[in-house]
Design a protein around this motif. Structure first.
Motif, PDB file in Angstrom:
ATOM      1  N   SER A   1       1.407   7.780  -6.172  1.00  0.00           N
ATOM      2  CA  SER A   1       1.465   6.380  -5.747  1.00  0.00           C
ATOM      3  C   SER A   1       2.670   6.099  -4.865  1.00  0.00           C
ATOM      4  O   SER A   1       2.670   5.162  -4.076  1.00  0.00           O
TER       5      SER A   1
ATOM      6  N   ASP B   1       1.510   4.609   1.828  1.00  0.00           N
ATOM      7  CA  ASP B   1       0.477   4.209   0.862  1.00  0.00           C
ATOM      8  C   ASP B   1      -0.838   4.966   1.046  1.00  0.00           C
ATOM      9  O   ASP B   1      -1.810   4.722   0.332  1.00  0.00           O
TER      10      ASP B   1
ATOM     11  N   ASP C   1       3.796   0.104   1.692  1.00  0.00           N
ATOM     12  CA  ASP C   1       3.688   0.709   0.365  1.00  0.00           C
ATOM     13  C   ASP C   1       2.433   0.285  -0.383  1.00  0.00           C
ATOM     14  O   ASP C   1       2.194   0.691  -1.524  1.00  0.00           O
TER      15      ASP C   1
ATOM     16  N   ASP D   1       1.520  -2.501  -1.798  1.00  0.00           N
ATOM     17  CA  ASP D   1       1.697  -3.240  -3.052  1.00  0.00           C
ATOM     18  C   ASP D   1       1.218  -4.680  -2.957  1.00  0.00           C
ATOM     19  O   ASP D   1       1.404  -5.475  -3.879  1.00  0.00           O
TER      20      ASP D   1
ATOM     21  N   ASP E   1       8.778  -8.140   1.493  1.00  0.00           N
ATOM     22  CA  ASP E   1       8.943  -7.149   0.424  1.00  0.00           C
ATOM     23  C   ASP E   1      10.404  -6.742   0.288  1.00  0.00           C
ATOM     24  O   ASP E   1      11.049  -6.364   1.274  1.00  0.00           O
TER      25      ASP E   1
ATOM     26  N   ASN F   1       8.755   1.073  -1.764  1.00  0.00           N
ATOM     27  CA  ASN F   1       8.474   1.130  -3.195  1.00  0.00           C
ATOM     28  C   ASN F   1       9.089   2.369  -3.865  1.00  0.00           C
ATOM     29  O   ASN F   1       8.468   3.005  -4.719  1.00  0.00           O
TER      30      ASN F   1
END
Length: 276
Positions: free
Chosen positions: A18, A48, A61, A63, A70, A75
């Protein structure tokens, strides 16, 4: 106990996947020397794994929070305010902003980009990223940035005026590979063995005693001819040559067929005229 270990291992694997950056395929146009190479497959960082390179991804990323809002773009657990490499691409944010050592002096005007005490003219790694200046390749086209700028060793002296282009201690006059790219100067000039006979006319390009027809590595660069890909388009030069040959054969066959059809039509016309 075994089941618990398996669950932990799977969880760790998922966590790693991840956050681990992956490479996305990107197509671009680049110039190699005087040649324009179109649709070159290069590797661009894609944190990602959504197929969109970080530099084009509004949410690198993945998210759900856009980069602009962000607090941790990549991340990685370190907030952007403290992270020296927000997008986790291996190039510091300061370097990407044009000021490697973040001293307020842009690299183009800074005599010591990474502030390591060694002037850039003598520093083999100006930005201190672990990649020698001679090997830096921002556009991933296989040609170093320094070489593209005409200054292989990035010492401020253009190669045409530099007695030692790659700053390896061997003058160009005695260096078999001036730019230190792993390809001999002779090969780059189209004469691999430097025997005065261009490769296109030479039956043994590397002068190893094995004719090119039987040699699996004509230029003796440790890369098989079947894998050579000069234009970085993902199709080997050998395959491209075969395709070109096939196209030439098809054109010749079409021309022959067209000629035969013309002959038949002429004969038919003559026959009709004779009958009249």
């Amino acid at each position: 106990m075994k089941n618990l270990l398996m669950v932990l291992m799977v969880a760790l694997a998922v966590l790693f996947l991840s956050v681990a950056p992956v490479k996305a395929q990107e197509e671009t146009n680049v110039n190699v020397g005087d040649t324009n190479v179109v649709n070159v497959n290069i590797n661009a960082l894609d944190t990602d794994g959504d197929g969109i390179p970080n530099d084009e991804d509004a949410d690198m990323d993945g998210d759900g929070i856009e980069n602009a809002d962000d607090a941790d773009d990549d991340n990685d657990g370190t907030s952007d305010a403290e992270d020296l490499d927000d997008d986790n691409d291996g190039v510091s944010d300061a370097a990407e902003d044009g000021d490697t050592d973040d001293d307020g002096i842009l690299d183009e005007a800074d005599a010591d980009d990474d502030n390591d005490g060694t002037l850039d003219a003598k520093d083999l790694d100006d930005d201190n990223d672990g990649t020698p200046d001679t090997a830096e390749d921002e556009d991933y086209d296989g040609v170093s940035d320094a070489a593209e700028d005409g200054d292989t060793d990035d010492d401020g002296i253009l190669d045409e005026a530099d007695a030692d282009d790659d700053n390896d201690g061997t003058s160009d006059a005695g260096d078999l590979d001036d730019d230190n790219d792993g390809v001999s100067d002779a090969a780059e000039d189209g004469d691999t063995d430097d025997d005065g006979i261009l490769d296109e006319e030479d039956t043994d390009d590397d002068n190893d005693g094995v004719s090119d027809e039987e040699d699996l590595d004509d230029d003796n660069d440790s890369e098989l001819d079947a894998d050579e890909d000069e234009d970085f388009d993902g199709v080997s030069d050998e395959e491209e040559d075969e395709m070109e040959d096939e196209e030439e054969v098809e054109v010749e066959e079409d021309e022959e067929e067209g000629g035969e059809e013309d002959d038949v039509e002429e004969e038919e016309e003559k026959g009709e005229e004779d009958e009249e």
